[in-house]
Design a protein around this motif. Structure first.
Motif, mmCIF file in Angstrom:
data_model
loop_
_atom_site.group_PDB
_atom_site.id
_atom_site.type_symbol
_atom_site.label_atom_id
_atom_site.label_comp_id
_atom_site.label_asym_id
_atom_site.label_seq_id
_atom_site.Cartn_x
_atom_site.Cartn_y
_atom_site.Cartn_z
ATOM 1 N N UNK A 1 0.826 -1.197 0.000
ATOM 2 C CA UNK A 1 0.000 0.000 0.000
ATOM 3 C C UNK A 1 0.868 1.258 0.000
ATOM 4 N N UNK A 2 2.106 1.131 0.475
ATOM 5 C CA UNK A 2 2.973 2.302 0.506
ATOM 6 C C UNK A 2 3.484 2.673 -0.879
ATOM 7 N N UNK A 3 3.340 1.788 -1.860
ATOM 8 C CA UNK A 3 3.762 2.103 -3.222
ATOM 9 C C UNK A 3 2.791 3.083 -3.879
ATOM 10 N N UNK A 4 1.564 3.130 -3.412
ATOM 11 C CA UNK A 4 0.568 4.052 -3.954
ATOM 12 C C UNK A 4 0.873 5.453 -3.426
ATOM 13 N N UNK A 5 1.179 6.383 -4.320
ATOM 14 C CA UNK A 5 1.577 7.724 -3.902
ATOM 15 C C UNK A 5 0.482 8.443 -3.136
ATOM 16 N N UNK A 6 -0.759 8.178 -3.481
ATOM 17 C CA UNK A 6 -1.867 8.890 -2.834
ATOM 18 C C UNK A 6 -2.121 8.399 -1.415
ATOM 19 N N UNK A 7 -1.816 7.130 -1.165
ATOM 20 C CA UNK A 7 -2.086 6.558 0.151
ATOM 21 C C UNK A 7 -0.865 6.498 1.061
ATOM 22 N N UNK A 8 0.334 6.602 0.497
ATOM 23 C CA UNK A 8 1.558 6.335 1.251
ATOM 24 C C UNK A 8 1.662 7.165 2.525
ATOM 25 N N UNK A 9 1.436 8.458 2.447
ATOM 26 C CA UNK A 9 1.580 9.322 3.614
ATOM 27 C C UNK A 9 0.558 8.967 4.693
ATOM 28 N N UNK A 10 -0.668 8.705 4.278
ATOM 29 C CA UNK A 10 -1.725 8.403 5.245
ATOM 30 C C UNK A 10 -1.502 7.042 5.908
ATOM 31 N N UNK B 1 -7.615 -10.004 -9.586
ATOM 32 C CA UNK B 1 -7.380 -8.565 -9.431
ATOM 33 C C UNK B 1 -8.617 -7.911 -8.854
ATOM 34 N N UNK B 2 -8.393 -6.960 -7.970
ATOM 35 C CA UNK B 2 -9.472 -6.174 -7.391
ATOM 36 C C UNK B 2 -8.939 -4.769 -7.183
ATOM 37 N N UNK B 3 -9.416 -3.836 -7.983
ATOM 38 C CA UNK B 3 -8.940 -2.457 -7.890
ATOM 39 C C UNK B 3 -9.420 -1.815 -6.592
ATOM 40 N N UNK B 4 -8.638 -0.895 -6.080
ATOM 41 C CA UNK B 4 -8.996 -0.198 -4.852
ATOM 42 C C UNK B 4 -10.239 0.662 -5.030
#
Length: 145
Positions: A1-10, A56-59
């Motif tokens: 999940x940390x690879x996703x730029x939008x979610x990494x900080x949160x 596959x299951x997109x977020x």
């Protein structure tokens, strides 16, 4: 999940390691057991009805739709049902409600049993030892001669 730029900080700010550490010591302290699912357990991708796993299951997909059995359910509820089923697979014999702390110490054997009062177990109107403010107890005053 940390690879996703939008979610990494949160995700990084949430401090999941600290939550897990506290859960581990508090369950051990209260006599419980903590079951931890594998990091890659597909709880969101598995159908809680038939057990089919999606590749596959997109977020962005917030509802889980199973192609095999036709189940349509909220994604988070589906994951919760799958994790509950995973926990039910483990032997939970003997586990159950843990008695309140302090009740597991033995007392003198005279017919008394140490009982920890749980919240909400007192009869109505008898929740304390002191009468409420503004009221007095019914006492009979005897005259002294």
């Amino acid at each position: 999940m940390l690879a996703n730029r939008r979610l990494a900080r949160h995700i990084a700010d949430a401090g999941f390691a600290e939550i897990r550490r506290q859960l581990a010591y508090k369950t051990a302290w209260n006599g419980g057991r903590l079951l931890v699912a594998d990091r890659w357990y597909p709880s969101s991708k598995t159908c809680s009805g038939c057990g089919t796993v999606k590749a596959k299951l997109a977020l962005s997909e917030r509802e889980y739709a199973c192609e095999a059995c036709g189940l349509i359910i909220d994604r988070d509820r589906n994951a919760a049902l799958n994790l509950a089923a995973l926990a039910a697979e483990f032997d939970t014999a003997g586990s159950g409600p843990v008695p309140g702390r302090g009740a597991d110490q033995k007392t003198r054997v005279r017919g008394q049993v140490a009982v920890k009062r749980q919240p909400g177990t007192a009869p109505a109107g008898q929740t304390g030892t002191v009468p409420p403010q503004g009221r007095t107890t019914n006492r009979v005053l005897a005259k002294t001669h």
